[in-house]
Design an enzyme around this catalytic site. Structure first.
Site, PDB file in Angstrom:
ATOM      1  N   GLU A   1       0.819  -1.196   0.000  1.00 55.97           N
ATOM      2  CA  GLU A   1       0.000   0.000   0.000  1.00 55.97           C
ATOM      3  C   GLU A   1       0.861   1.257   0.000  1.00 55.97           C
ATOM      4  O   GLU A   1       1.947   1.293   0.569  1.00 55.97           O
ATOM      5  CB  GLU A   1      -0.951  -0.030   1.200  1.00 55.97           C
TER       6      GLU A   1
ATOM      7  N   CYS B   1       6.322  -5.242  16.204  1.00 58.61           N
ATOM      8  CA  CYS B   1       5.888  -4.241  17.181  1.00 58.61           C
ATOM      9  C   CYS B   1       4.430  -4.550  17.534  1.00 58.61           C
ATOM     10  O   CYS B   1       3.602  -4.766  16.636  1.00 58.61           O
ATOM     11  CB  CYS B   1       6.031  -2.843  16.597  1.00 58.61           C
TER      12      CYS B   1
ATOM     13  N   CYS C   1       3.502   8.459   1.373  1.00 57.15           N
ATOM     14  CA  CYS C   1       3.973   7.484   2.359  1.00 57.15           C
ATOM     15  C   CYS C   1       4.260   6.184   1.601  1.00 57.15           C
ATOM     16  O   CYS C   1       3.362   5.548   1.057  1.00 57.15           O
ATOM     17  CB  CYS C   1       2.892   7.290   3.418  1.00 57.15           C
TER      18      CYS C   1
ATOM     19  N   CYS D   1      -1.398   5.451   9.729  1.00 57.95           N
ATOM     20  CA  CYS D   1      -0.184   4.732  10.130  1.00 57.95           C
ATOM     21  C   CYS D   1      -0.514   3.442  10.842  1.00 57.95           C
ATOM     22  O   CYS D   1      -1.322   3.433  11.768  1.00 57.95           O
ATOM     23  CB  CYS D   1       0.589   5.535  11.172  1.00 57.95           C
TER      24      CYS D   1
ATOM     25  N   CYS E   1       6.544  -7.001   7.429  1.00 62.55           N
ATOM     26  CA  CYS E   1       7.706  -6.555   8.207  1.00 62.55           C
ATOM     27  C   CYS E   1       8.164  -7.716   9.075  1.00 62.55           C
ATOM     28  O   CYS E   1       7.323  -8.425   9.636  1.00 62.55           O
ATOM     29  CB  CYS E   1       7.313  -5.356   9.077  1.00 62.55           C
TER      30      CYS E   1
ATOM     31  N   CYS F   1       1.389  -2.572  15.973  1.00 63.55           N
ATOM     32  CA  CYS F   1       1.395  -2.295  14.525  1.00 63.55           C
ATOM     33  C   CYS F   1       0.805  -3.466  13.765  1.00 63.55           C
ATOM     34  O   CYS F   1       1.252  -4.603  13.923  1.00 63.55           O
ATOM     35  CB  CYS F   1       2.824  -2.045  14.063  1.00 63.55           C
TER      36      CYS F   1
HETATM   37  N1  SAH Z   1       9.077   0.351  10.215  1.00 61.89           N
HETATM   38  C1  SAH Z   1       9.291   1.731  10.346  1.00 61.89           C
HETATM   39  C2  SAH Z   1       8.427   2.574   9.433  1.00 61.89           C
HETATM   40  C3  SAH Z   1       6.987   2.166   9.234  1.00 61.89           C
HETATM   41  S1  SAH Z   1       5.862   2.458  10.539  1.00 61.89           S
HETATM   42  C4  SAH Z   1       9.126   2.158  11.775  1.00 61.89           C
HETATM   43  O1  SAH Z   1       8.653   1.382  12.576  1.00 61.89           O
HETATM   44  O2  SAH Z   1       9.513   3.277  12.085  1.00 61.89           O
HETATM   45  C5  SAH Z   1       5.587   4.224  10.560  1.00 61.89           C
HETATM   46  C6  SAH Z   1       5.180   4.745  11.932  1.00 61.89           C
HETATM   47  O3  SAH Z   1       3.852   4.347  12.298  1.00 61.89           O
HETATM   48  C7  SAH Z   1       6.080   4.229  13.046  1.00 61.89           C
HETATM   49  O4  SAH Z   1       6.427   5.246  13.947  1.00 61.89           O
HETATM   50  C8  SAH Z   1       5.183   3.217  13.713  1.00 61.89           C
HETATM   51  O5  SAH Z   1       5.614   2.972  15.019  1.00 61.89           O
HETATM   52  C9  SAH Z   1       3.840   3.887  13.622  1.00 61.89           C
HETATM   53  N2  SAH Z   1       2.707   2.987  13.831  1.00 61.89           N
HETATM   54  C10 SAH Z   1       2.622   1.677  13.564  1.00 61.89           C
HETATM   55  N3  SAH Z   1       1.402   1.202  13.901  1.00 61.89           N
HETATM   56  C11 SAH Z   1       0.695   2.226  14.394  1.00 61.89           C
HETATM   57  C12 SAH Z   1      -0.640   2.369  14.877  1.00 61.89           C
HETATM   58  N4  SAH Z   1      -1.476   1.341  14.901  1.00 61.89           N
HETATM   59  N5  SAH Z   1      -1.029   3.593  15.297  1.00 61.89           N
HETATM   60  C13 SAH Z   1      -0.185   4.643  15.236  1.00 61.89           C
HETATM   61  N6  SAH Z   1       1.073   4.566  14.777  1.00 61.89           N
HETATM   62  C14 SAH Z   1       1.513   3.373  14.360  1.00 61.89           C
HETATM   63 FE1  SF4 Z   2       7.632  -3.079  11.342  1.00 67.72          FE
HETATM   64 FE2  SF4 Z   2       5.354  -1.943  12.155  1.00 67.72          FE
HETATM   65 FE3  SF4 Z   2       7.399  -2.193  13.838  1.00 67.72          FE
HETATM   66 FE4  SF4 Z   2       7.570  -0.434  11.811  1.00 67.72          FE
HETATM   67  S1  SF4 Z   2       6.122  -0.341  13.526  1.00 67.72           S
HETATM   68  S2  SF4 Z   2       9.155  -1.903  12.499  1.00 67.72           S
HETATM   69  S3  SF4 Z   2       6.415  -1.557  10.223  1.00 67.72           S
HETATM   70  S4  SF4 Z   2       6.244  -3.894  12.912  1.00 67.72           S
END
Ligand code: SAH
Ligand code: SF4
Length: 394
Positions: free
Chosen positions: A115, A139, A128, A368, A135, A142
């Site tokens: 996406e 996390c 974006c 995000c 991934c 996420c």
């Molecule tokens: N993998 C990279 C970039 C992609 S995520 C990273 O983790 O930085 C982009 C941003 O969105 C990151 O700061 C991540 O922590 C945040 N993010 C992921 N899931 C989210 C959610 N459900 N609500 C708000 N922010 C989120």
């Molecule tokens: Fe991967 Fe989501 Fe963690 Fe970013 S926030 S490193 S996309 S699992």
């Protein structure tokens, strides 16, 4: 003693040149394109000039057809189209939110889908971009991290997302003219699916193309790479890409960060901060963005805010507070608006800018961390439709 789960990056990248097909010129560095042209029979003395010409057609004017490259001789054009293609990912679907946010689903080699989100703002627009399918990191807040399948995107597939968006926005300047200053697509954030620093070379090559003065021409100040904290690659990012850096910080103690951002078990807060301290100087960028997702009762107390100020002391920084975007089955809740603003206030009084990120495109699940769910849901509903129609395979 417990042993931290291994953090692997056992993902594969498909080779740029498919064994039985023509090579894609998109995504090649200038040096790689020069070598490819020489291999294709272009005289060494001419190769650099030819790269310059082809580069401009592809990246300045958005041309994908060798026949339109009128400053190349006819026979060269024919040779090129025998040996090379100019290909970007295919758009499978596009959704437009009430707030103007556009979400694209694009298909890449192997039938995978990623996406891409375009966010229009006053006087600018941010794309974006995804760097991986899924991934490898997990996390806990996420949704992308719960996706099983992972593959690195090629540099062509990464810069191809930018080219696709320019196509859709109708933003390629006419042949012979240069891009205007006021742009619909003026900024790139590597904040889509995937961990960009686990796909370093492809992300670097793609961003170098985005910054090249004879093409898409985005300043390195308008490109922000977000990492969860792949410490060994941070110095390299400063040296070899030089873009703005955002870091998914999200917690102020190792205990909490271990559960939210498990890569913290490999490189903890102290190690991460040490790597961040030298980033602005080496990359000659102004400040680092600390992303901080606001999770109710988990990381959002006044004490957290004060601890955060202590931790980042001395680092030129901006704290971007992200209200948690919920997804079906998520184990967290978004902090209340009052809590988010109280937290922001403490950070602000501590001398740092602390904007609260406005969720965009929520009605199309484009915010995000939600990027997986929409695709998976679409798949599920397709399956459901097939099952309902009695056409599912036994
Ligand atoms: N993998 C990279 C970039 C992609 S995520 C990273 O983790 O930085 C982009 C941003 O969105 C990151 O700061 C991540 O922590 C945040 N993010 C992921 N899931 C989210 C959610 N459900 N609500 C708000 N922010 C989120
Ligand atoms: Fe991967 Fe989501 Fe963690 Fe970013 S926030 S490193 S996309 S699992």
């Amino acid at each position: 003693m417990s042993v931290a789960a291994p953090i692997t990056q056992d993902v594969h990248t498909i080779p740029r040149k498919l064994p039985d097909g023509p090579a894609n010129l998109v995504g090649m560095t200038r040096d790689a394109m020069r070598a490819a042209l020489i291999e294709a029979g272009v005289a060494e003395k001419q190769a650099k000039m030819r790269v310059g010409q082809i580069w401009q057609w592809i990246y300045q004017w958005g041309v994908r057809d060798f026949d339109a490259m009128t400053n190349l001789g006819k026979s060269l054009r024919a040779d090129l189209s025998d040996r090379f293609v100019i290909e970007i990912p295919e758009v499978v679907s596009k959704q437009v939110s009430e707030d103007g946010t556009r979400k694209y689903l694009v298909r890449i080699a192997g039938g995978h889908e990623v996406e891409v989100v375009y966010i229009p703002e006053e006087g600018r627009g941010t794309l974006c971009v995804s760097s991986q399918v899924g991934c490898t990191l997990t996390c806990s807040f996420c949704h992308t991290g719960t996706q099983k399948l992972v593959r690195n995107l090629t540099s062509a597939e990464i810069i191809g997302q930018v080219m696709m968006a320019r196509d859709d926005l109708g933003e390629w300047p006419e042949h012979g003219t240069r891009t205007q200053d006021a742009r619909l697509l003026s900024n790139i954030v590597l904040m889509g699916m995937g961990e960009p620093l686990y796909n370093f070379e492809n992300v670097r090559d793609a961003m170098k193309i985005a910054m090249d003065p004879e093409g898409i021409q985005l300043s390195r100040r308008r490109i922000t790479l977000s990492t969860s904290g792949v410490v060994p690659e941070i110095a390299r990012t400063a040296q070899e890409i030089g873009c703005q850096l955002a870091v998914s910080f999200h917690a102020t103690t190792d205990d909490v960060r271990d559960t939210l951002v498990p890569i913290n078990k490999r490189w903890n807060i102290a190690e991460l901060l040490e790597a961040l301290r030298s980033y602005p100087k080496v990359s000659n960028s102004e400040r680092i963005t600390f992303e901080y997702v606001m999770l109710n009762g988990v990381n959002d107390t006044d004490e957290d805010a004060h601890r955060l100020l202590k931790l980042i002391d001395g680092i030129p920084a901006k704290i971007n507070l992200i209200p948690f975007n919920e997804w079906p089955g998520a184990p967290y809740k978004r902090s209340s608006n009052n809590r988010i603003h109280a937290f922001a206030d403490i950070i602000h009084k501590g001398g740092y800018s602390s904007p609260v990120r406005k969720p965009r495109g929520e009605d199309i699940m484009a915010a995000c961390g939600q990027l997986k769910s929409a695709t998976e849901r679409a798949r599920k509903s397709r399956r459901q439709i097939e099952a309902d129609a009695g056409i599912a395979n036994a």
